[in-house]
Motif scaffolding. Structure first.
Motif, PDB file in Angstrom:
ATOM      1  N   CYS A  41       0.851  -1.186   0.000  1.00  0.00           N
ATOM      2  CA  CYS A  41       0.000   0.000   0.000  1.00  0.00           C
ATOM      3  C   CYS A  41       0.890   1.240   0.000  1.00  0.00           C
ATOM      4  N   GLU A  43       0.269   4.087   1.051  1.00  0.00           N
ATOM      5  CA  GLU A  43       0.010   4.941   2.213  1.00  0.00           C
ATOM      6  C   GLU A  43       0.611   4.363   3.496  1.00  0.00           C
ATOM      7  N   LEU A  48       0.457  -6.558   0.501  1.00  0.00           N
ATOM      8  CA  LEU A  48      -0.870  -6.956   0.038  1.00  0.00           C
ATOM      9  C   LEU A  48      -0.794  -7.987  -1.088  1.00  0.00           C
ATOM     10  N   LYS A  63      -4.451  -3.842  -6.271  1.00  0.00           N
ATOM     11  CA  LYS A  63      -4.361  -4.303  -4.887  1.00  0.00           C
ATOM     12  C   LYS A  63      -5.403  -3.568  -4.068  1.00  0.00           C
ATOM     13  N   CYS A  65      -6.128  -2.335  -0.093  1.00  0.00           N
ATOM     14  CA  CYS A  65      -5.722  -2.186   1.304  1.00  0.00           C
ATOM     15  C   CYS A  65      -6.980  -2.110   2.169  1.00  0.00           C
ATOM     16  N   HIS A  68      -7.018   1.676   3.251  1.00  0.00           N
ATOM     17  CA  HIS A  68      -6.954   2.789   2.302  1.00  0.00           C
ATOM     18  C   HIS A  68      -7.619   2.508   0.958  1.00  0.00           C
ATOM     19  N   TYR A  71      -6.176   0.243  -5.189  1.00  0.00           N
ATOM     20  CA  TYR A  71      -5.227   0.968  -6.035  1.00  0.00           C
ATOM     21  C   TYR A  71      -5.021   0.170  -7.314  1.00  0.00           C
TER      22      TYR A  71
END
Length: 224
Positions: A41, A43, A48, A63, A65, A68, A71
């Motif tokens: 991730c 962030e 992941l 992916k 998260c 978050h 993405y």
């Protein structure tokens, strides 16, 4: 009776908890699954599960998260070219001796460990994790890592010795990278050191801002 406790799903790097795991992304109707992989991730750096999918003639990585969200990024702009390149993919037998122990999962335990399949073709020599940029996707620069990594010339000398001792075949090409390697005042000396060690192919991975501030540096590096 011995009760086996579940393994912790996180580890610490520079005092920061890095968590492991998340939901596997879904393949959508308009897509073709290429392969499963892993990612992080941008962030929180959680490791992941990820997938590569083909869509509209390109390859994307996706992916999710838990904290978050999802993405997706372009992984390869031409799916045909991707398949052509993958024909050259080879899983080797690794190298001996490994340079480091696998203490934490990739990419947080940098170095050639027993999990590496192939010998070194192009060695990435990280000479600093300091950087004068703030790219959102970068997980390696000092502010995000929480500490400064900057090996001395003596340590770099030992790193190159390790590369040259690799078996069954050693590398002879080095990319100097970072962080931003031009932030080091001794960057010219690093190039000279590599030349003295017999490295015949040297690359410099830089965003080039230092060349605007010190235009003579490019000539010094070329002549090193």
């Amino acid at each position: 009776m011995v009760v086996e406790l579940p393994k912790p799903q996180f580890f610490e790097v520079a005092g920061r908890e890095i968590h492991i795991g998340g939901p596997r992304p879904q393949v959508r109707e308009s897509e073709k699954l290429v392969r499963y992989t892993s990612s992080i991730c941008p962030e929180c750096y959680r490791i992941l599960p990820a997938i590569l999918v083909e869509r509209d003639g390109a390859i994307y990585i996706r992916k999710v998260c838990p904290e978050h969200g999802e993405y997706e990024d372009l992984y390869w702009g031409d799916s045909e070219l991707f398949r052509k390149a993958m024909r050259f993919e080879v899983k080797g037998r690794g190298i001996y001796p490994p340079h480091t122990n696998l203490k934490t999962p990739c990419p947080f335990s940098c170095g050639i460990c027993e999990a590496h399949w192939n010998t070194t073709a192009l060695a990435n020599l990280v000479v600093t994790n300091r950087c004068n940029m703030d790219c959102w996707y970068c997980f390696f620069y000092a502010e995000k890592m929480g500490y400064v990594y900057e090996p001395s010339l003596e340590e770099i000398d030992k790193m190159i010795d390790l590369m040259l001792k690799e078996k069954p075949a050693h590398g002879n090409a080095v990319q100097i990278t970072g962080g931003e390697p031009l932030l080091r005042d001794d960057i010219v000396e690093i190039v000279k050191l590599l030349r003295r060690k017999g490295v015949t192919h040297i690359q410099l991975n830089t965003e080039g801002v230092a060349f605007l501030e010190r235009p003579w540096l490019m000539k010094e590096l070329r002549e090193a």
